[in-house]
Design a protein around this motif. Structure first.
Motif, PDB file in Angstrom:
ATOM      1  N   CYS A  27     129.545  63.502  56.827  1.00  0.00           N
ATOM      2  CA  CYS A  27     129.760  63.468  55.390  1.00  0.00           C
ATOM      3  C   CYS A  27     129.492  62.063  54.849  1.00  0.00           C
ATOM      4  O   CYS A  27     129.949  61.080  55.420  1.00  0.00           O
ATOM      5  CB  CYS A  27     131.206  63.877  55.129  1.00  0.00           C
ATOM      6  SG  CYS A  27     131.525  64.512  53.515  1.00  0.00           S
ATOM      7  N   CYS A  36     125.638  64.576  51.366  1.00  0.00           N
ATOM      8  CA  CYS A  36     126.742  65.475  51.035  1.00  0.00           C
ATOM      9  C   CYS A  36     128.032  64.670  51.095  1.00  0.00           C
ATOM     10  O   CYS A  36     128.262  63.915  52.038  1.00  0.00           O
ATOM     11  CB  CYS A  36     126.802  66.636  52.031  1.00  0.00           C
ATOM     12  SG  CYS A  36     125.341  67.698  51.993  1.00  0.00           S
ATOM     13  N   PHE A  42     127.289  66.380  46.257  1.00  0.00           N
ATOM     14  CA  PHE A  42     126.392  65.428  46.899  1.00  0.00           C
ATOM     15  C   PHE A  42     126.084  64.284  45.951  1.00  0.00           C
ATOM     16  O   PHE A  42     126.366  64.345  44.755  1.00  0.00           O
ATOM     17  CB  PHE A  42     125.098  66.114  47.360  1.00  0.00           C
ATOM     18  CG  PHE A  42     124.263  66.700  46.249  1.00  0.00           C
ATOM     19  CD1 PHE A  42     123.209  65.979  45.699  1.00  0.00           C
ATOM     20  CD2 PHE A  42     124.531  67.972  45.760  1.00  0.00           C
ATOM     21  CE1 PHE A  42     122.447  66.517  44.676  1.00  0.00           C
ATOM     22  CE2 PHE A  42     123.769  68.516  44.741  1.00  0.00           C
ATOM     23  CZ  PHE A  42     122.722  67.793  44.196  1.00  0.00           C
ATOM     24  N   CYS A  65     126.584  72.370  50.373  1.00  0.00           N
ATOM     25  CA  CYS A  65     125.699  71.216  50.552  1.00  0.00           C
ATOM     26  C   CYS A  65     125.305  71.126  52.018  1.00  0.00           C
ATOM     27  O   CYS A  65     126.148  71.194  52.917  1.00  0.00           O
ATOM     28  CB  CYS A  65     126.410  69.931  50.120  1.00  0.00           C
ATOM     29  SG  CYS A  65     125.328  68.471  50.168  1.00  0.00           S
ATOM     30  N   THR A  71     118.868  70.911  49.253  1.00  0.00           N
ATOM     31  CA  THR A  71     120.199  70.303  49.272  1.00  0.00           C
ATOM     32  C   THR A  71     121.326  71.323  49.321  1.00  0.00           C
ATOM     33  O   THR A  71     122.305  71.131  50.027  1.00  0.00           O
ATOM     34  CB  THR A  71     120.371  69.408  48.024  1.00  0.00           C
ATOM     35  OG1 THR A  71     119.297  68.470  47.990  1.00  0.00           O
ATOM     36  CG2 THR A  71     121.683  68.669  48.042  1.00  0.00           C
ATOM     37  N   CYS A  72     121.205  72.413  48.577  1.00  0.00           N
ATOM     38  CA  CYS A  72     122.273  73.404  48.484  1.00  0.00           C
ATOM     39  C   CYS A  72     121.778  74.763  48.964  1.00  0.00           C
ATOM     40  O   CYS A  72     120.657  75.160  48.652  1.00  0.00           O
ATOM     41  CB  CYS A  72     122.751  73.523  47.048  1.00  0.00           C
ATOM     42  SG  CYS A  72     123.389  71.960  46.368  1.00  0.00           S
ATOM     43  N   CYS A  83     128.617  68.453  55.332  1.00  0.00           N
ATOM     44  CA  CYS A  83     129.883  67.754  55.236  1.00  0.00           C
ATOM     45  C   CYS A  83     130.956  68.611  55.881  1.00  0.00           C
ATOM     46  O   CYS A  83     131.189  69.733  55.469  1.00  0.00           O
ATOM     47  CB  CYS A  83     130.213  67.521  53.766  1.00  0.00           C
ATOM     48  SG  CYS A  83     131.326  66.154  53.480  1.00  0.00           S
TER      49      CYS A  83
END
Length: 180
Positions: A27, A36, A42, A65, A71-72, A83
């Motif tokens: 993370c 993240c 993020f 994330c 990214t997602c 994370c």
């Protein structure tokens, strides 16, 4: 028969190429162009440095994330989350807790349920375990660091990117009567 084997091989190869790569997620670490900072949030990264002035939240249909270019991703995917559990970070669970983890390898003393100001660092190849920290021995071998017990944050830095004052903790047994 030969064409059938080729089709199976081709499908297996395609599945392997499209599968997401396994990552050792931490993370707050920059991966690709983002980091993240929680399961759903993020920050953007520029030249490998997080811009901590703005947090972004993943949309509800892709709420998780991840450390991939996308990214997602949707919650049900098999993608590795970017994370892990950060709920154990910087929390003195009760007045009897001796220490709390502040990152994967740093910890701070607890005093009557509150965190003290200075952090200490575990030796190389050791991580901070939340249950062990509360009991008084925060550093465990990285091989014994169990997901969910380790604070999934990199070492904290101040706003000007200089490390917060830390000291190393010697977890090796001390010999009686040795000269220092």
């Amino acid at each position: 028969m030969e064409a059938f084997k080729f089709q199976i091989f081709s499908l297996a190869l395609l599945a392997l190429l499209l599968a997401p790569a396994s990552v050792d997620a931490v993370c707050g670490s920059c991966t690709n162009a983002h980091a993240c900072i929680s399961e759903t949030q993020f920050q953007l990264c520029f030249d490998g440095v997080r811009d901590q002035s703005q947090n972004y939240t993943c949309p509800s249909d892709r709420a998780i994330c991840v450390d991939y270019i996308a990214t997602c991703m949707a919650n049900g995917t098999a993608a590795v989350r970017g994370c892990g559990d950060v709920s154990v970070c910087g929390v003195c669970p009760d007045v009897t807790a001796k220490f709390t983890c502040t990152s994967r390898n740093t910890f701070a003393a607890c005093s009557n349920g509150a965190i003290t100001a200075y952090t200490q660092t575990c030796k190389d190849n050791f991580v901070c375990s939340a249950p062990s920290a509360a009991a008084g021995t925060p550093c465990v071998s990285h091989c014994r660091g169990i997901t969910g017990e380790v604070c999934d944050l990199p070492r904290q830095t101040s706003a000007d990117d200089t490390p917060i004052q830390t000291t190393s903790l010697d977890t090796s047994p001390q010999q009686r009567g040795s000269q220092q």
